[in-house]
Write a protein that holds these residues in place. Structure first.
Motif, short mmCIF file in Angstrom:
data_model
loop_
_atom_site.label_atom_id
_atom_site.label_comp_id
_atom_site.label_asym_id
_atom_site.label_seq_id
_atom_site.Cartn_x
_atom_site.Cartn_y
_atom_site.Cartn_z
N LEU A 231 9.42 68.94 67.77
CA LEU A 231 11.01 69.31 66.51
C LEU A 231 11.81 68.33 66.60
N ALA A 232 12.48 67.84 65.80
CA ALA A 232 13.86 67.14 65.47
C ALA A 232 14.45 67.81 64.53
N GLN A 233 15.63 67.95 64.53
CA GLN A 233 16.08 68.40 63.35
C GLN A 233 17.87 68.18 63.93
N THR A 234 18.26 67.82 62.45
CA THR A 234 19.98 67.61 63.04
C THR A 234 20.95 67.86 61.74
N ARG A 235 21.88 67.18 61.07
CA ARG A 235 23.10 67.53 60.07
C ARG A 235 22.26 66.73 59.00
N GLY A 236 22.22 67.24 57.74
CA GLY A 236 21.07 66.51 56.56
C GLY A 236 22.36 65.30 56.73
N GLU A 237 23.59 65.68 56.73
CA GLU A 237 24.45 64.31 56.44
C GLU A 237 24.25 63.20 57.19
#
Length: 286
Positions: free
Chosen positions: A201-207
């Motif tokens: 799973l890859a997750q980063t900043r919403g912006e």
């Protein structure tokens, strides 16, 4: 009376722990691993055998929690760990009690927290769904393209200028991501994660406008941009987007709280029992 807020007021930090109004469900942020502990207390109901944990965001759609679909509830206490919760936004969690005969009871009230987003420069989480202790925050040097492949079939018809086209669903994105590691320990950790053979799973900043994505890593290219003695590495990794793996009957996985981790601290059962800690204490951190 109204609450006066001035420009100099500093908003409070989001809560680290929240309890549902009915007192059944406790949710607790685990900022070290960007996850959330879930603890359901049905100790007063001897008919509860298992608990189903779900998460809901702003759209109110319930998403089953991996490791909590279903979770056993010895003594009426059930534990799950949500390693896939969206970062930087508030989510609510709920619990459904399941009786020994399989009957599903009423949903608990919700409890909400906001897991923090990763900060630069390690602003992307790569998470293992099978072994969360392999998960790591990484430096992404480039993530320039996302390619969505079409699935079409063309049929040319005699005497017709226009072909007949059959269009199927478009594929999820395929990308090539450039990563960076600074030490040999980070190199070994990243290789273990990428070569674990499981969906990540890859997750980063919403912006950044990059939604959470489930990836299967492909070709890995390791480069040494500096001299031979420099442990610094850059990596090009081809990743293919896939659907979220099924959660039904997935085992509970808590980063840093595996049997291997426990054995390193307490090699024997006597060592363990002498601490006075229960299985619940060890799983949830006490």
């Amino acid at each position: 009376m109204p609450i006066i807020i001035t420009s100099g007021d500093i908003p409070p930090d989001p809560p680290v722990e929240s309890v549902s109004p009915d007192g059944i469900l406790t949710v607790r942020r685990d900022d070290t691993w960007a996850g959330v502990y879930l603890i359901a207390d049905y100790a007063s109901d001897p008919d509860v055998a298992r608990v189903r944990f779900v998460r809901a965001g702003a759209d109110a759609v319930e998403v089953p929690v991996r490791g909590g679909d279903l979770a056993w509830a010895p003594g009426g206490m059930a534990v799950a760990y949500d390693h896939e919760a969206p970062l930087g936004v508030s989510s609510s969690w709920y619990a459904y009690p399941v009786g020994w005969d399989g009957t599903v009871g009423a949903r608990s009230d919700g409890a909400a927290v906001t897991p923090p987003e990763p900060a630069a420069p390690r602003d992307v989480w790569l998470k293992s769904l099978v072994d969360p202790a392999l998960s790591m925050r990484v430096v992404v040097l480039a993530w320039p393209t996302m390619e969505y492949a079409e699935r079409q079939e063309r049929f040319d018809v005699l005497s017709a200028a226009s072909p007949v086209m059959r269009v199927d669903s478009w594929s999820l994105a395929t990308s090539t991501v450039t990563l960076e590691t600074a030490t040999l320990a980070e190199r070994e950790q990243l290789l273990a994660l990428l070569q674990s053979g499981t969906t990540l799973l890859a997750q980063t900043r919403g912006e950044y406008g990059r939604p959470d994505a489930y990836w299967v890593p492909g070709k890995i290219t390791e480069s040494m941009p500096g001299p031979a003695y420099d442990p610094h590495r850059t990596w090009e990794v081809t990743v293919t987007g896939v659907d979220r793996p099924a959660t039904v009957d997935a085992r509970l996985r808590v980063p840093g709280r595996s049997y291997d981790d426990s054995a390193a601290l307490w090699p024997t059962y006597a060592d363990r029992t002498s601490t006075g800690q229960s299985y619940y204490d060890v799983t949830t951190g006490g």
